[in-house]
Design an enzyme around this catalytic site. Structure first.
Site, PDB file in Angstrom:
ATOM      1  N   ASP A  80       0.874  -1.169   0.000  1.00 24.38           N
ATOM      2  CA  ASP A  80       0.000   0.000   0.000  1.00 24.38           C
ATOM      3  C   ASP A  80       0.913   1.221   0.000  1.00 24.38           C
ATOM      4  O   ASP A  80       1.744   1.371   0.899  1.00 24.38           O
ATOM      5  CB  ASP A  80      -0.875   0.032   1.263  1.00 24.38           C
ATOM      6  N   ASP A  97     -13.391  -3.622  -1.341  1.00 23.90           N
ATOM      7  CA  ASP A  97     -13.151  -3.198   0.045  1.00 23.90           C
ATOM      8  C   ASP A  97     -14.444  -3.356   0.845  1.00 23.90           C
ATOM      9  O   ASP A  97     -15.115  -2.362   1.165  1.00 23.90           O
ATOM     10  CB  ASP A  97     -12.701  -1.732   0.078  1.00 23.90           C
TER      11      ASP A  97
HETATM   12  O1  1PR Z   1     -10.550   3.208  -5.146  1.00 21.65           O
HETATM   13  O2  1PR Z   1      -9.661   2.514  -7.332  1.00 21.65           O
HETATM   14  O3  1PR Z   1      -8.696   4.467  -6.141  1.00 21.65           O
HETATM   15  O4  1PR Z   1      -8.316   2.165  -5.355  1.00 21.65           O
HETATM   16  C1  1PR Z   1      -7.791   2.410  -4.095  1.00 21.65           C
HETATM   17  C2  1PR Z   1      -7.124   1.161  -3.637  1.00 21.65           C
HETATM   18  O5  1PR Z   1      -6.438   1.441  -2.437  1.00 21.65           O
HETATM   19  C3  1PR Z   1      -8.094   0.024  -3.359  1.00 21.65           C
HETATM   20  O6  1PR Z   1      -7.548  -1.153  -3.888  1.00 21.65           O
HETATM   21  C4  1PR Z   1      -8.156  -0.054  -1.840  1.00 21.65           C
HETATM   22  O7  1PR Z   1      -8.235  -1.388  -1.417  1.00 21.65           O
HETATM   23  C5  1PR Z   1      -6.823   0.526  -1.438  1.00 21.65           C
HETATM   24  N1  1PR Z   1      -6.896   1.295  -0.171  1.00 21.65           N
HETATM   25  C6  1PR Z   1      -7.485   2.492   0.007  1.00 21.65           C
HETATM   26  N2  1PR Z   1      -7.307   2.899   1.258  1.00 21.65           N
HETATM   27  C7  1PR Z   1      -6.604   1.964   1.896  1.00 21.65           C
HETATM   28  C8  1PR Z   1      -6.168   1.981   3.295  1.00 21.65           C
HETATM   29  O8  1PR Z   1      -5.589   1.037   3.806  1.00 21.65           O
HETATM   30  N3  1PR Z   1      -6.438   3.103   3.977  1.00 21.65           N
HETATM   31  N4  1PR Z   1      -5.656  -0.183   1.244  1.00 21.65           N
HETATM   32  C9  1PR Z   1      -6.340   0.934   0.994  1.00 21.65           C
HETATM   33  C10 1PR Z   1      -6.252  -1.331   1.282  1.00 21.65           C
HETATM   34  C11 1PR Z   1      -5.926  -3.477   1.676  1.00 21.65           C
HETATM   35  C12 1PR Z   1      -5.046  -4.538   1.251  1.00 21.65           C
HETATM   36  C13 1PR Z   1      -4.032  -4.861   2.300  1.00 21.65           C
HETATM   37  C14 1PR Z   1      -4.551  -6.177   2.788  1.00 21.65           C
HETATM   38  C15 1PR Z   1      -3.560  -7.029   3.491  1.00 21.65           C
HETATM   39  N5  1PR Z   1      -5.296  -2.235   1.592  1.00 21.65           N
HETATM   40  O9  1PR Z   1      -4.589  -4.472   0.001  1.00 21.65           O
HETATM   41  O10 1PR Z   1      -2.816  -4.827   1.717  1.00 21.65           O
HETATM   42  O11 1PR Z   1      -5.678  -5.923   3.628  1.00 21.65           O
HETATM   43  O12 1PR Z   1      -3.177  -6.449   4.672  1.00 21.65           O
HETATM   44  P1  1PR Z   1      -2.681  -7.335   5.903  1.00 21.65           P
HETATM   45  O13 1PR Z   1      -2.017  -8.539   5.359  1.00 21.65           O
HETATM   46  O14 1PR Z   1      -1.704  -6.452   6.606  1.00 21.65           O
HETATM   47  O15 1PR Z   1      -3.897  -7.627   6.723  1.00 21.65           O
HETATM   48  P2  1PR Z   1      -9.371   3.140  -6.007  1.00 21.65           P
END
Ligand code: 1PR
Length: 531
Positions: A232, A387
């Protein structure tokens, strides 16, 4: 050596170029039809649908020179759709003639229990001796395709390798100096680089006759479950682009964005440690317009110089009008990423909007980001990043959503829940449930689901197996389990208790709590096929 690349501007040939440079060669592009005939070694990486590839070749006057080069037995290597283009046609683009070198039609994978597209690392069964596979030690190679060349009498003289995926198909052909692979050597790690090296350094075969001694491994091949490292990415408070990690999507600790490392360096580390794929999510992409966010382009360009497994990029894949009035389609944004080294793009918020629009009319507009990108680059290049968060209910009736009975009751003891799709990184909810979303995205042309779970993200408590099983039951495209991995055994659970095609983690890898190698050992020890 100077290698000539047939780049007709369709997509990610940067990876092939990078692989050739890494191997110490100089790469030149085909500029005129004559270059196709005169090149010393020609590589043709097929990108996009069969119809699109053939259309571009026709447009540029490349069809006849290619046929001539192949007839004259000059060194040629086709990759992916370029293998399919050797045939007379394909079910993918009815009525579009192929190069017609091999008789027969390319067909779609049969509807079986297996996910289509085939995305991942599978084995090959070599059918004859070939210099291309000198030093090859039966490693799995990376495939990504929905259509395949069937094994039939017309391919007999050509078959170099066969692979099993629901059925047996032709995964490599060779006759004299003409060869083509369905797998991607440039994305198959060190084994793939070795095969490319062999093509570039092997002496010409004098004739087109090959020694047909069937060599080894007739054992059925099996696709491996993939282990994916996710990064991320966003700017921190000092303005540096960093890999961060949230707890249930909150990436701040003591008010500051967590900094877990540099994207390019971390990606390279995971590649070296054996990750099957790397995913970058630009998590503030909904806010910042990615075409102006040059650092992400640069991250991809730099990463793809040294990382030879598939790269996915997500965040901000949508249409946009910049302050100077310039309009960009989602296809423009995706194309910029493909040109920079991405193999797949992952769409989050925009997929939710597209599905809401589709459900209102029940009609495809052809204009959504999913449809546009899938049309040009193929379904396998379009991942949907979901999400979802749990909405607990006491009573399963009248929610208007697909409700499950859960083994993990809600805070008020609720025994049922549905999964609400969110946008903007969980900041806004929607009235869409996860089943509506994934089914509609598949219909619109998506090729894979990256299934996060806000409740589980960063908790180290294991994947949401109920969610994964439900989604898997409702789509036939591959599903990547994500969010919550806290130890190697959680990956085993994901593969033993659900039919997930891949499992992704972030926090445990970044914090070096568990290595990719340890995960793979545990999964393999549990009897699951792994690379
Ligand atoms: O909406 O098309 O612009 O895409 C935004 C992207 O950014 C989406 O794929 C969304 O999942 C991601 N995103 C947005 N905000 C966050 C955040 O964390 N604040 N990350 C975010 C989401 C989720 C996973 C993470 C897993 C594994 N991250 O990809 O890496 O949950 O984590 P873990 O193993 O530590 O539990 P758009």
């Amino acid at each position: 050596m100077v290698v000539t690349l047939l780049d007709y501007g369709a997509g990610n040939v940067r990876s092939v170029r990078n692989a050739l440079v890494k191997l110490g060669h100089t790469v030149e592009n085909v500029k005129t039809p004559e270059d196709i005939v005169t090149a010393e070694k020609l590589i043709f990486p097929g990108v996009g649908s069969f119809g699109l590839v053939m259309h571009r070749l026709q447009e540029k006057g490349y069809v006849e020179p290619l046929q001539r080069r192949i007839r004259e037995n000059k060194p040629f290597l086709g990759i992916c759709v370029a293998l399919q283009a050797l045939f007379e046609g394909s079910e993918e683009s009815p009525g579009v003639p192929g190069l017609g070198i091999i008789a027969g039609q390319v067909v779609r994978f049969p509807e079986t229990q297996l996910s289509v597209p085939q995305i991942g690392w599978n084995g090959i069964k070599l059918q004859k001796e070939s210099k291309l596979f000198t030093g090859y030690d039966n490693e799995k190679l990376y495939f990504v395709h929905s259509f395949h060349a069937p094994v039939c009498p017309a391919t007999k003289d050509w078959n170099l390798a066969l692979t099993d995926y629901g059925c047996e198909f032709v995964s490599a052909v060779e006759k004299g100096n003409v060869s083509a692979f369905q797998f991607h050597p440039e994305k198959s790690g060190k084994a793939g680089l070795k095969i490319l090296h062999n093509f570039l350094t092997s002496e010409k075969n004098a004739s087109s006759v090959v020694v047909n001694t069937v060599r080894q491994n007739s054992k059925k091949t099996q696709i491996a479950k993939r282990i994916i490292a996710c990064l991320d990415v966003r700017s921190n408070d000092a303005g540096d682009l960093v890999v961060t990690k949230g707890d249930q999507y909150d990436v701040r600790s003591d008010g500051l964005v967590r900094n877990l490392g540099k994207p390019v360096e971390l990606a390279r580390r995971y590649y070296e440690e054996g990750a099957d794929e790397i995913t970058f999510l630009n998590i503030t992409g909904f806010r910042d317009f990615p075409m102006q966010d040059q650092p992400m382009i640069e991250v991809l360009e730099k990463t793809s110089e040294n990382v030879f497994v598939p790269l996915t990029i997500g965040g901000g894949i949508r249409e946009f009008t910049a302050s100077d009035g310039t309009s960009y389609t989602s296809l423009d944004v995706a194309s910029a990423y493909f040109r920079s080294g991405a193999d797949k793009v992952s769409i989050g918020s925009d997929a939710v909007y597209a599905v809401l629009e589709y459900l209102q009319t029940g009609k495809k507009t052809g204009k959504s980001s999913i449809e546009q990108i899938s049309q040009v680059y193929g379904a396998q290049a379009v991942v949907i990043s979901v999400d979802p968060r749990r909405i607990y209910v006491k009573d399963p009736v009248d929610t208007g959503h697909v409700v499950i009975e859960t083994a993990t009751p809600g805070p008020g003891g609720e025994k049922y829940c549905w999964y609400q799709c969110t946008v903007k990184g969980g900041r806004e909810g929607s009235d869409l449930d996860v089943v509506q979303l994934v089914k509609t995205c598949q219909l619109l042309g998506a090729g894979e689901i990256l299934l996060n779970c806000i409740d589980k993200d960063g908790t180290n408590s294991g994947f949401d197996l109920e969610l994964i099983a439900m989604v898997k039951n409702n789509v036939s495209i591959p599903v990547i389990a994500s969010s919550g991995a806290g130890k190697a055994a959680h990956f085993v659970d994901a593969f033993q208790h659900t039919a997930a095609d891949a499992a992704l983690a972030a926090g445990i890898f970044h914090r070096e709590e568990v290595t990719i190698k340890e995960v793979k050992e545990a999964v393999q020890a549990a009897g699951v096929e792994i690379r």
